[in-house]
Design a protein around this motif. Structure first.
Motif, PDB file in Angstrom:
ATOM      1  N   UNK A 166       0.838  -1.189   0.000  1.00 54.93           N
ATOM      2  CA  UNK A 166       0.000   0.000   0.000  1.00 54.93           C
ATOM      3  C   UNK A 166       0.880   1.249   0.000  1.00 54.93           C
ATOM      4  N   UNK A 167       0.278   2.370  -0.329  1.00 59.10           N
ATOM      5  CA  UNK A 167       0.967   3.657  -0.426  1.00 59.10           C
ATOM      6  C   UNK A 167       2.196   3.587  -1.334  1.00 59.10           C
ATOM      7  N   UNK A 168       2.093   2.817  -2.426  1.00 59.12           N
ATOM      8  CA  UNK A 168       3.131   2.760  -3.462  1.00 59.12           C
ATOM      9  C   UNK A 168       4.480   2.311  -2.904  1.00 59.12           C
ATOM     10  N   UNK A 169       4.440   1.377  -1.978  1.00 57.29           N
ATOM     11  CA  UNK A 169       5.634   0.818  -1.329  1.00 57.29           C
ATOM     12  C   UNK A 169       6.352   1.827  -0.442  1.00 57.29           C
ATOM     13  N   UNK A 220      10.172   5.496   2.537  1.00 50.34           N
ATOM     14  CA  UNK A 220      11.386   4.959   1.899  1.00 50.34           C
ATOM     15  C   UNK A 220      10.904   3.992   0.834  1.00 50.34           C
ATOM     16  N   UNK A 221      11.674   3.862  -0.212  1.00 48.02           N
ATOM     17  CA  UNK A 221      11.248   3.038  -1.340  1.00 48.02           C
ATOM     18  C   UNK A 221      11.752   1.618  -1.171  1.00 48.02           C
ATOM     19  N   UNK A 258      12.947  -9.271  -9.356  1.00 50.81           N
ATOM     20  CA  UNK A 258      12.525 -10.335  -8.451  1.00 50.81           C
ATOM     21  C   UNK A 258      12.027 -11.535  -9.250  1.00 50.81           C
ATOM     22  N   UNK A 259      12.013 -12.680  -8.620  1.00 53.29           N
ATOM     23  CA  UNK A 259      11.402 -13.870  -9.202  1.00 53.29           C
ATOM     24  C   UNK A 259      10.015 -14.108  -8.618  1.00 53.29           C
ATOM     25  N   UNK A 260       9.500 -13.151  -7.865  1.00 50.43           N
ATOM     26  CA  UNK A 260       8.178 -13.264  -7.257  1.00 50.43           C
ATOM     27  C   UNK A 260       7.105 -12.844  -8.258  1.00 50.43           C
ATOM     28  N   UNK A 261       6.142 -13.727  -8.480  1.00 50.97           N
ATOM     29  CA  UNK A 261       5.053 -13.447  -9.400  1.00 50.97           C
ATOM     30  C   UNK A 261       4.136 -12.382  -8.810  1.00 50.97           C
ATOM     31  N   UNK A 262       3.635 -11.488  -9.657  1.00 55.31           N
ATOM     32  CA  UNK A 262       2.804 -10.393  -9.155  1.00 55.31           C
ATOM     33  C   UNK A 262       1.311 -10.681  -9.202  1.00 55.31           C
ATOM     34  N   UNK A 263       0.883 -11.807  -9.775  1.00 54.79           N
ATOM     35  CA  UNK A 263      -0.539 -12.124  -9.850  1.00 54.79           C
ATOM     36  C   UNK A 263      -1.147 -12.161  -8.452  1.00 54.79           C
ATOM     37  N   UNK A 264      -2.240 -11.442  -8.254  1.00 53.08           N
ATOM     38  CA  UNK A 264      -2.936 -11.364  -6.966  1.00 53.08           C
ATOM     39  C   UNK A 264      -2.054 -10.836  -5.838  1.00 53.08           C
ATOM     40  N   UNK A 265      -1.188  -9.892  -6.165  1.00 55.54           N
ATOM     41  CA  UNK A 265      -0.257  -9.354  -5.173  1.00 55.54           C
ATOM     42  C   UNK A 265      -0.290  -7.833  -5.056  1.00 55.54           C
ATOM     43  N   UNK A 266      -0.934  -7.117  -5.964  1.00 57.47           N
ATOM     44  CA  UNK A 266      -0.875  -5.648  -5.961  1.00 57.47           C
ATOM     45  C   UNK A 266      -1.744  -5.041  -4.869  1.00 57.47           C
ATOM     46  N   UNK A 267      -1.202  -3.985  -4.245  1.00 60.81           N
ATOM     47  CA  UNK A 267      -1.939  -3.268  -3.196  1.00 60.81           C
ATOM     48  C   UNK A 267      -2.158  -1.800  -3.500  1.00 60.81           C
ATOM     49  N   UNK A 268      -1.422  -1.240  -4.467  1.00 58.69           N
ATOM     50  CA  UNK A 268      -1.631   0.162  -4.850  1.00 58.69           C
ATOM     51  C   UNK A 268      -1.292   0.346  -6.317  1.00 58.69           C
ATOM     52  N   UNK A 269      -1.792   1.458  -6.885  1.00 64.79           N
ATOM     53  CA  UNK A 269      -1.667   1.682  -8.326  1.00 64.79           C
ATOM     54  C   UNK A 269      -1.518   3.172  -8.619  1.00 64.79           C
ATOM     55  N   UNK A 298      -3.815   4.576  -3.252  1.00 63.97           N
ATOM     56  CA  UNK A 298      -2.805   4.082  -2.323  1.00 63.97           C
ATOM     57  C   UNK A 298      -3.146   2.751  -1.656  1.00 63.97           C
ATOM     58  N   UNK A 299      -4.414   2.328  -1.772  1.00 63.14           N
ATOM     59  CA  UNK A 299      -4.777   1.067  -1.111  1.00 63.14           C
ATOM     60  C   UNK A 299      -5.975   0.467  -1.840  1.00 63.14           C
ATOM     61  N   UNK A 300      -5.735  -0.526  -2.660  1.00 61.07           N
ATOM     62  CA  UNK A 300      -6.779  -1.130  -3.503  1.00 61.07           C
ATOM     63  C   UNK A 300      -7.895  -1.807  -2.711  1.00 61.07           C
ATOM     64  N   UNK A 301      -7.701  -2.045  -1.439  1.00 61.49           N
ATOM     65  CA  UNK A 301      -8.718  -2.694  -0.617  1.00 61.49           C
ATOM     66  C   UNK A 301     -10.033  -1.915  -0.624  1.00 61.49           C
ATOM     67  N   UNK A 302      -9.940  -0.617  -0.829  1.00 63.48           N
ATOM     68  CA  UNK A 302     -11.118   0.235  -0.711  1.00 63.48           C
ATOM     69  C   UNK A 302     -11.921   0.396  -2.004  1.00 63.48           C
ATOM     70  N   UNK A 303     -11.715  -0.461  -3.005  1.00 65.05           N
ATOM     71  CA  UNK A 303     -12.514  -0.377  -4.221  1.00 65.05           C
ATOM     72  C   UNK A 303     -12.862  -1.776  -4.734  1.00 65.05           C
ATOM     73  N   UNK A 304     -13.525  -1.872  -5.889  1.00 59.73           N
ATOM     74  CA  UNK A 304     -14.024  -3.155  -6.401  1.00 59.73           C
ATOM     75  C   UNK A 304     -12.943  -4.219  -6.562  1.00 59.73           C
TER      76      UNK A 304
END
Length: 134
Positions: free
Chosen positions: A43-46, A51-52, A74-85, A115-121
């Motif tokens: 959330x909050x764009x990391x 700090x980034x 990274x080798x970490x897949x981003x599917x179902x991992x995003x928290x901000x946009x 900053x936090x995708x939890x609050x929308x669809x």
């Protein structure tokens, strides 16, 4: 001479879509710059502690399946991992819950940040694809 020019022109025209496809991919460098649509793992764009740190991914086009995408450096897949946009793309971008542009969706107009995708669809840690509408 005319025939040679026609062949060169045809080769150039055939190459244009390929070059456009290659050049439309955003440089994945942890920066979200003009023309890009960017996802952040946290959330909050990391930047919760100003700090980034954390994972990012950028696009200039749509992506029908995040299952074949990893976070930057990274080798970490981003599917179902995003928290901000952040949408710095000149088009509206719709983020979808499932691959192939399906499931719950949230639209982000040009210049929109969330900053936090939890609050929308779309919700937190549920994004699997996105599409641009220009």
């Amino acid at each position: 001479m005319i025939r040679r020019i026609a062949i060169v022109a045809a080769t150039t025209l055939v190459g244009v879509p390929l070059l456009a496809g290659v050049s439309s991919a955003a440089k994945n460098d942890q920066l979200c710059t003009s023309g890009e649509f960017c996802l952040f793992e946290n959330y909050e764009y990391n930047e919760p502690d100003h700090r980034y740190d954390g994972h990012t991914r950028q696009w200039t086009t749509g992506d029908r399946d995040y299952g074949d995408n990893d976070w930057f450096n990274s080798n970490d897949n981003l599917d179902n991992e995003a928290s901000s946009v952040k949408n710095k793309n000149p088009c509206t971008v719709v983020l979808y819950q499932h691959p192939n542009f399906s499931g719950a969706a949230s639209a982000f107009k040009p210049g929109a940040w969330d900053p936090y995708l939890k609050n929308n669809n779309i919700g937190d840690n549920r994004a699997s694809s996105h599409r641009r509408f220009c």
